[in-house]
Design a protein around this motif. Sequence first.
Motif, PDB file in Angstrom:
ATOM      1  N   MET A 109       0.683  -1.310  -0.004  1.00 36.41           N
ATOM      2  CA  MET A 109      -0.050   0.054  -0.086  1.00 36.41           C
ATOM      3  C   MET A 109       0.673   1.287   0.006  1.00 36.41           C
ATOM      4  O   MET A 109       0.610   2.237  -0.342  1.00 36.41           O
ATOM      5  CB  MET A 109      -0.978   0.032   1.334  1.00 36.41           C
ATOM      6  CG  MET A 109      -1.989  -1.054   1.124  1.00 36.41           C
ATOM      7  SD  MET A 109      -3.276  -0.868   0.006  1.00 36.41           S
ATOM      8  CE  MET A 109      -4.035   0.786   0.617  1.00 36.41           C
ATOM      9  N   PHE A 110       2.118   0.962   0.337  1.00 35.01           N
ATOM     10  CA  PHE A 110       3.046   2.402   0.679  1.00 35.01           C
ATOM     11  C   PHE A 110       3.892   2.512  -0.649  1.00 35.01           C
ATOM     12  O   PHE A 110       4.219   3.500  -0.600  1.00 35.01           O
ATOM     13  CB  PHE A 110       3.584   2.307   1.879  1.00 35.01           C
ATOM     14  CG  PHE A 110       2.635   2.421   3.256  1.00 35.01           C
ATOM     15  CD1 PHE A 110       2.365   3.429   3.680  1.00 35.01           C
ATOM     16  CD2 PHE A 110       2.362   1.128   3.676  1.00 35.01           C
ATOM     17  CE1 PHE A 110       1.562   3.834   4.710  1.00 35.01           C
ATOM     18  CE2 PHE A 110       1.349   1.311   4.817  1.00 35.01           C
ATOM     19  CZ  PHE A 110       1.051   2.131   5.211  1.00 35.01           C
ATOM     20  N   LEU A 172      -7.689  -1.628  10.619  1.00 32.01           N
ATOM     21  CA  LEU A 172      -6.367  -0.886   9.940  1.00 32.01           C
ATOM     22  C   LEU A 172      -6.760   0.048   8.877  1.00 32.01           C
ATOM     23  O   LEU A 172      -6.091   0.622   8.028  1.00 32.01           O
ATOM     24  CB  LEU A 172      -5.582  -2.004   9.552  1.00 32.01           C
ATOM     25  CG  LEU A 172      -4.679  -2.857  10.261  1.00 32.01           C
ATOM     26  CD1 LEU A 172      -4.058  -4.127   9.588  1.00 32.01           C
ATOM     27  CD2 LEU A 172      -3.764  -2.013  11.072  1.00 32.01           C
ATOM     28  N   ASP A 173      -8.275   0.401   8.989  1.00 31.21           N
ATOM     29  CA  ASP A 173      -8.920   1.141   7.950  1.00 31.21           C
ATOM     30  C   ASP A 173      -8.262   2.543   8.064  1.00 31.21           C
ATOM     31  O   ASP A 173      -8.427   3.454   6.920  1.00 31.21           O
ATOM     32  CB  ASP A 173     -10.091   1.156   7.851  1.00 31.21           C
ATOM     33  CG  ASP A 173     -10.781   1.395   9.421  1.00 31.21           C
ATOM     34  OD1 ASP A 173     -10.474   0.724  10.354  1.00 31.21           O
ATOM     35  OD2 ASP A 173     -11.537   2.375   9.548  1.00 31.21           O
ATOM     36  N   LYS A 174      -7.816   3.164   9.291  1.00 29.91           N
ATOM     37  CA  LYS A 174      -7.429   4.187   9.489  1.00 29.91           C
ATOM     38  C   LYS A 174      -5.837   4.584   9.475  1.00 29.91           C
ATOM     39  O   LYS A 174      -5.283   5.556   9.597  1.00 29.91           O
ATOM     40  CB  LYS A 174      -7.580   4.694  11.005  1.00 29.91           C
ATOM     41  CG  LYS A 174      -9.239   4.755  11.357  1.00 29.91           C
ATOM     42  CD  LYS A 174     -10.071   5.470  10.365  1.00 29.91           C
ATOM     43  CE  LYS A 174     -11.492   5.480  11.202  1.00 29.91           C
ATOM     44  NZ  LYS A 174     -12.264   5.890  10.090  1.00 29.91           N
ATOM     45  N   GLU A 175      -5.317   3.320   9.057  1.00 26.65           N
ATOM     46  CA  GLU A 175      -3.715   3.181   9.167  1.00 26.65           C
ATOM     47  C   GLU A 175      -3.071   3.165   7.796  1.00 26.65           C
ATOM     48  O   GLU A 175      -2.016   3.360   7.311  1.00 26.65           O
ATOM     49  CB  GLU A 175      -3.144   2.332   9.966  1.00 26.65           C
ATOM     50  CG  GLU A 175      -3.598   2.523  11.491  1.00 26.65           C
ATOM     51  CD  GLU A 175      -2.672   1.652  12.430  1.00 26.65           C
ATOM     52  OE1 GLU A 175      -1.475   1.588  12.196  1.00 26.65           O
ATOM     53  OE2 GLU A 175      -3.277   0.960  13.319  1.00 26.65           O
ATOM     54  N   VAL A 176      -3.944   2.935   6.751  1.00 26.51           N
ATOM     55  CA  VAL A 176      -3.668   2.690   5.400  1.00 26.51           C
ATOM     56  C   VAL A 176      -3.863   4.064   4.651  1.00 26.51           C
ATOM     57  O   VAL A 176      -4.653   4.896   5.174  1.00 26.51           O
ATOM     58  CB  VAL A 176      -4.594   1.787   4.518  1.00 26.51           C
ATOM     59  CG1 VAL A 176      -3.987   0.443   5.088  1.00 26.51           C
ATOM     60  CG2 VAL A 176      -6.027   1.936   4.806  1.00 26.51           C
ATOM     61  N   PHE A 178      -5.109   4.825   1.768  1.00 29.30           N
ATOM     62  CA  PHE A 178      -6.329   4.949   1.258  1.00 29.30           C
ATOM     63  C   PHE A 178      -6.932   3.723   1.368  1.00 29.30           C
ATOM     64  O   PHE A 178      -6.409   2.903   1.294  1.00 29.30           O
ATOM     65  CB  PHE A 178      -6.268   5.641  -0.240  1.00 29.30           C
ATOM     66  CG  PHE A 178      -5.345   4.736  -0.960  1.00 29.30           C
ATOM     67  CD1 PHE A 178      -5.718   3.794  -1.775  1.00 29.30           C
ATOM     68  CD2 PHE A 178      -4.050   5.201  -1.250  1.00 29.30           C
ATOM     69  CE1 PHE A 178      -4.846   2.948  -2.698  1.00 29.30           C
ATOM     70  CE2 PHE A 178      -3.096   4.479  -2.195  1.00 29.30           C
ATOM     71  CZ  PHE A 178      -3.633   3.301  -2.607  1.00 29.30           C
ATOM     72  N   SER A 179      -8.445   3.734   0.916  1.00 27.36           N
ATOM     73  CA  SER A 179      -9.034   2.732   0.770  1.00 27.36           C
ATOM     74  C   SER A 179      -8.863   1.863  -0.605  1.00 27.36           C
ATOM     75  O   SER A 179      -9.138   2.827  -1.688  1.00 27.36           O
ATOM     76  CB  SER A 179     -10.824   2.781   0.949  1.00 27.36           C
ATOM     77  OG  SER A 179     -11.448   1.987   0.672  1.00 27.36           O
ATOM     78  N   LEU A 180      -8.274   0.515  -0.707  1.00 24.03           N
ATOM     79  CA  LEU A 180      -7.914   0.067  -1.785  1.00 24.03           C
ATOM     80  C   LEU A 180      -9.270   0.074  -2.590  1.00 24.03           C
ATOM     81  O   LEU A 180      -9.378   0.208  -4.048  1.00 24.03           O
ATOM     82  CB  LEU A 180      -7.302  -1.127  -1.721  1.00 24.03           C
ATOM     83  CG  LEU A 180      -6.853  -1.947  -2.898  1.00 24.03           C
ATOM     84  CD1 LEU A 180      -6.333  -0.971  -3.923  1.00 24.03           C
ATOM     85  CD2 LEU A 180      -6.110  -3.162  -2.452  1.00 24.03           C
TER      86      LEU A 180
END
Length: 526
Positions: A109-110, A172-176, A178-180
């Motif tokens: 994701m990063f 972990l939705d607040k740590e990624v 963006f939403s894939l």
Amino acid sequence: MSTEVKNVSKVLIVTTSHDHFEGANPHPTGVWLEEFAVPYMELLHNGVEITVASPKGGSMPIDPRSLPTPEQDKAWQRAIAASKQTTQLSKVSATEFDAIFLPGGHGPMFDLPDNSDLQQLLREFHDTGKIIAAVCHGPVGLVGATLSDGTPLVKDKVLTSYTNSEEIAVKLDKEVPFSLEERLRDLGAIFIAHEDKADHVEKDGKLITGQNPNSSASIARALVAALNQQLPAIFERTLEAIAPAQIVAEFPVNTFLENLAIAPDGTIFITSYEDGKVYRMTQTGELTDFAKVEGNMAGIVIEPTGDLLVAATLKGKEPTICRIQPTGSVERILTLPEAIFLNGMTHLQGNLYLVADSYKGAIWAVDAISQTARIWLEDPLLARSDASNPFPAVNGIKIYQNALFASNTQRQLLIRIPLTDDGAPGKPEVFLTNVNLDDFAFDNLGNLYGTTHVYNSVIRISPTKEITTIAKAEQGMTGNTAVAFGRTSNDNTSIYITTNGGMSLPPSTGVELAKVVRLEVGVQGE
């Protein structure tokens, strides 16, 4: 049981170099090991040559939450060894490989969405018709990829990935970043989400995606099948309830029975594609040559007058609608020079009939009285994903409960198109994926009965989308092409199936006799 890939294929696995979350809580992450190791071992077991690459090269980081059990450590030994010595991504070339695979974990994701080396590789894989596969968070590598004209690579593609619901469930939705799922949707992808933790794989042409770690083995098998140019095993978990079967007619080997229409008195009219014939079969089983055109013949419907309308391609390659009178005489009523491959037909309303154009990705509206035609709907969901693949896109079309249902055979989709009161189309939507349908018919309870053609089976799809196989090759279904309900009191709970004996994908024993088979399903047609 594995099947060794022919002629030694080569697969590039692209993974992450990023080992931590960003922000206030930079806890470790990386690749989710199962999503890398299970496909790696499956590919290796099938004789595939594998190169593993990452943006920085060297040892790839592994999410500590996915570290192996002792049993997995032993089983995945060669994959784990490969993870410690990845090639730098900038040093690999798409020309060396047959497929690219992106495993997940939160690390990608990063460092994958904006990686220019990966974007260039993906464009080259796409443009050369090679396989692109990704699982879980792996599809994040696709979000920055574009075609040569700037179109997002995922636009109008059916795919899946780790879902919003699954991200929220693991908190972990607040740590990624963006939403894939949302990003893929925003880019124009047709996103298919199943329940959390579902073993779920989508295949759209050369693009194969899996939803989560539990999909690792399934996407690996799908990738091997694609490398081997085999059919995806989409019906391997389907329940069976075999219906009573009776062969009612047989035709010579290499007769491509294509479609059928049944009159109120029970007479069956059958099109034979390659020789441009219509056969007529009475309720007593008497079979006669009824009509012929100089060319090919596909779709067929019966007008209220008893005349037949058929979709034909005449010898000059002219897509044509013909009317066949009760005497068997043929009249060309309309030529459609802009059409490509006219196929399935159905009545819309009044004098209007719809005709699928399998290679144009469109549906025509034909007025049988004024003898005019117009494009009724053209949409990416009706189109092919691979123009080099001869399998048709939009194919069978039928109306049920104020909607037109359409099969896209090449993309293994069933599409639902809402209808307005005046017969105009609404926005098409995916009703079901991973279902290979040619033609189909509905019963009065809303069950759909579909011919799967190269899968040599007839399936029943319930209103809740449960799939059951009701006939197989043993019941005469090899190369089954079309289905229609009987229309008399003696057979209105039966469906009639046409077959070509396997001409499109011959069985190991050779092409069989073409057949018309009656299956007793116990419910009346719609």
